[in-house]
Enzyme design. Structure first.
Site, PDB file in Angstrom:
ATOM      1  N   LYS A  86       0.813  -1.224   0.000  1.00  0.00           N
ATOM      2  CA  LYS A  86       0.000   0.000   0.000  1.00  0.00           C
ATOM      3  C   LYS A  86       0.845   1.272   0.000  1.00  0.00           C
ATOM      4  CE  LYS A  86      -4.383  -1.753   1.119  1.00  0.00           C
ATOM      5  NZ  LYS A  86      -4.271  -3.041   1.840  1.00  0.00           N
TER       6      LYS A  86
ATOM      7  N   GLU B 242      -9.553   5.769   4.306  1.00  0.00           N
ATOM      8  CA  GLU B 242     -10.115   4.701   5.127  1.00  0.00           C
ATOM      9  C   GLU B 242      -9.062   3.610   5.237  1.00  0.00           C
ATOM     10  OE1 GLU B 242     -10.949   5.169   1.931  1.00  0.00           O
ATOM     11  OE2 GLU B 242     -10.075   3.309   1.116  1.00  0.00           O
TER      12      GLU B 242
ATOM     13  N   SER C 227       1.684  -9.639  -1.272  1.00  0.00           N
ATOM     14  CA  SER C 227       1.339  -8.227  -1.072  1.00  0.00           C
ATOM     15  C   SER C 227       1.724  -7.674   0.297  1.00  0.00           C
ATOM     16  CB  SER C 227      -0.153  -8.024  -1.324  1.00  0.00           C
ATOM     17  OG  SER C 227      -0.924  -8.938  -0.568  1.00  0.00           O
TER      18      SER C 227
HETATM   19  C1  PLP Z   1      -5.182  -4.106   1.450  1.00  0.00           C
HETATM   20  C2  PLP Z   1      -4.457  -5.320   1.146  1.00  0.00           C
HETATM   21  C3  PLP Z   1      -4.833  -6.162   0.075  1.00  0.00           C
HETATM   22  C4  PLP Z   1      -6.059  -5.945  -0.762  1.00  0.00           C
HETATM   23  O1  PLP Z   1      -6.151  -4.758  -1.467  1.00  0.00           O
HETATM   24  P1  PLP Z   1      -5.958  -4.614  -3.030  1.00  0.00           P
HETATM   25  O2  PLP Z   1      -6.223  -3.191  -3.300  1.00  0.00           O
HETATM   26  O3  PLP Z   1      -6.938  -5.509  -3.717  1.00  0.00           O
HETATM   27  O4  PLP Z   1      -4.560  -5.003  -3.324  1.00  0.00           O
HETATM   28  C5  PLP Z   1      -4.041  -7.260  -0.189  1.00  0.00           C
HETATM   29  N1  PLP Z   1      -2.962  -7.553   0.553  1.00  0.00           N
HETATM   30  C6  PLP Z   1      -2.577  -6.780   1.595  1.00  0.00           C
HETATM   31  C7  PLP Z   1      -1.372  -7.178   2.383  1.00  0.00           C
HETATM   32  C8  PLP Z   1      -3.308  -5.653   1.920  1.00  0.00           C
HETATM   33  O5  PLP Z   1      -2.914  -4.899   2.961  1.00  0.00           O
END
Ligand code: PLP
Length: 411
Positions: A98, A120, A388
């Protein structure tokens, strides 16, 4: 990518902010001037080498980019099928992808003369990333968060407060991500003269999905180059990402979308079951609708209102997807799968025990699917997974709710 075939990005979105029939700007007219201002400031800055130079400095020093690609050697051998690789977005400062777009928004806000960032957060990852960017750039920060998530993610709440952000509890609806989103957007409508909304995903009215995608694109651009150099010039057969709004997915897809032979997989949370309210698998069970200012695919009740959602991963509990994901799905460019909470936990434990990496529960959805896919594909194929985020935020919850004896023993 051949030089004479136009890149996908030259035509997406169109001038009105549409991706096919999805996207656009379906927000109250009082926001029109703020969104036009944002779109035109972004168009200018996006072309400026100074802007990219400043952004890159932060990416390297504050964030820790580039993040590596790593071969999941032990689990790949256990499975005995396709080879799995991960793009380590968990190694970003603050622990997830993020921050890639948070620092971009903070720099944009600075250049636009704004003094405050509003957003948010679900699991708290976006809130911490944005509060970090705001602290570095000397901006005020206001984070809206559902009360259910506040209770579940107390260490992220503490971090945001230490970083100087104000955390606004939201107690409407399910007190979760969608409600926090509504609350943050209302705050933006009131404060848009001096504040910029730094949305948490590739969602919302134009130009937000495009800006988030462009900032997250660093993941895919790096990954493509790294993969080519690791494998002597070949691309992965499969690219896998979990999808809530689609920011980490669009980020990694960016590197491969112009390569039709690379299959792009979108992995959704199947939660507790396939019954409406028990999951958040929007592409699998949703239909066209409007959510947070854009036409997209939305999980809906019969009367068209957004359905309740459930996922073990707070960051995936969202009843929509970004408009670009909706378009790519309808165009047949995405392969969609859904993963249950139970499979997610097994994968979380397996990654920790056999690879020494504790993944975010969100990312464990993508990994669980990759393991399933690997078992069905030959060892000549390669699967690249966008990891992610890291799972530190989830350790307490998993230990309280699952016995470690449940762990698969595959050694
Ligand atoms: C917020 C988040 C997601 C999901 O959000 P996307 O906008 O679909 O990428 C996925 N993995 C992690 C670690 C997150 O914090």
């Amino acid at each position: 990518m051949s030089d004479n075939i136009p890149s996908y990005f030259q035509s997406s979105p169109d001038a009105e902010g549409y991706y096919g029939r999805f996207g656009g700007n379906h927000y109250p007219p009082e926001l029109r001037s703020a969104l036009l201002e944002l779109a035109s400031s972004y168009q200018e800055l996006h072309k400026s080498p100074e802007f990219h130079h400043a952004l890159n400095k932060v990416r390297v020093g504050l964030q820790g980019r580039p993040t590596p690609i790593h071969y999941l050697e032990n689990i790949s051998k256990q499975v005995g099928g396709a080879q799995m690789f991960i793009k380590r977005e968990d190694l970003n400062h603050t622990g997830a992808h993020k921050i890639n777009h948070c620092v971009g928004f903070a720099l944009l806000a600075k250049q636009m003369g704004k003094t405050k960032l509003i957003a948010e957060t679900g699991a708290g990852q976006h809130g911490v990333a944005l509060a970090t960017a705001a602290a570095y750039f000397g901006l005020e920060c206001e984070i809206h968060m559902g009360e259910v998530d506040i209770a579940k993610q107390s260490s992220n709440v503490g971090s945001m407060q230490l970083l100087g952000a104000r955390v606004v509890p939201v107690a409407t609806g399910q007190s979760a991500l969608k409600d926090a989103s509504d609350s943050a957007f209302n705050a933006y409508i009131e404060q848009h003269k001096h504040a910029l909304y730094a949305i948490g995903s590739a969602i919302g009215p134009h130009p937000f999905p495009m800006i988030v995608r462009d900032f997250q694109g660093v993941v895919g651009r790096e990954a493509r180059e790294q993969f080519l150099s690791i494998t002597d010039g070949t691309l992965p057969e499969h690219v896998v990402a979990c999808v809530a709004g689609g920011s980490n997915a669009m980020g990694i897809y960016t590197g491969f979308i112009d390569d039709p032979d690379v299959i792009l997989h979108a992995v959704e949370p199947l939660g507790k079951s396939d019954e409406l309210g028990q999951h958040a698998a929007t592409l699998s069970y949703g239909r066209p609708g409007t959510l947070h200012g854009a036409r997209s695919i939305v999980l809906q009740q019969d009367d068209g209102t957004p359905a309740g959602v459930s996922s073990i991963a707070s960051g995936l509990a969202y009843p929509g997807v970004g408009p670009e994901i909706a378009m790519l799905h309808e165009a047949g460019r995405l392969s969609v799968a859904a993963i249950s909470d139970e499979e997610v936990i097994n994968t979380f434990l397996r990654m920790a025990k056999f690879e020494g990496i504790i993944p975010a529960l969100e990312s464990a959805h993508a990994l669980a699917f990759a393991i399933r896919l690997a078992s069905q594909r030959p060892s000549s194929e390669r699967i690249l997974v966008n990891l992610s985020g890291r799972g530190d935020k989830d350790i307490g919850y998993v230990l309280e709710n699952y016995r470690l004896g449940d762990q698969p023993d595959l050694s």
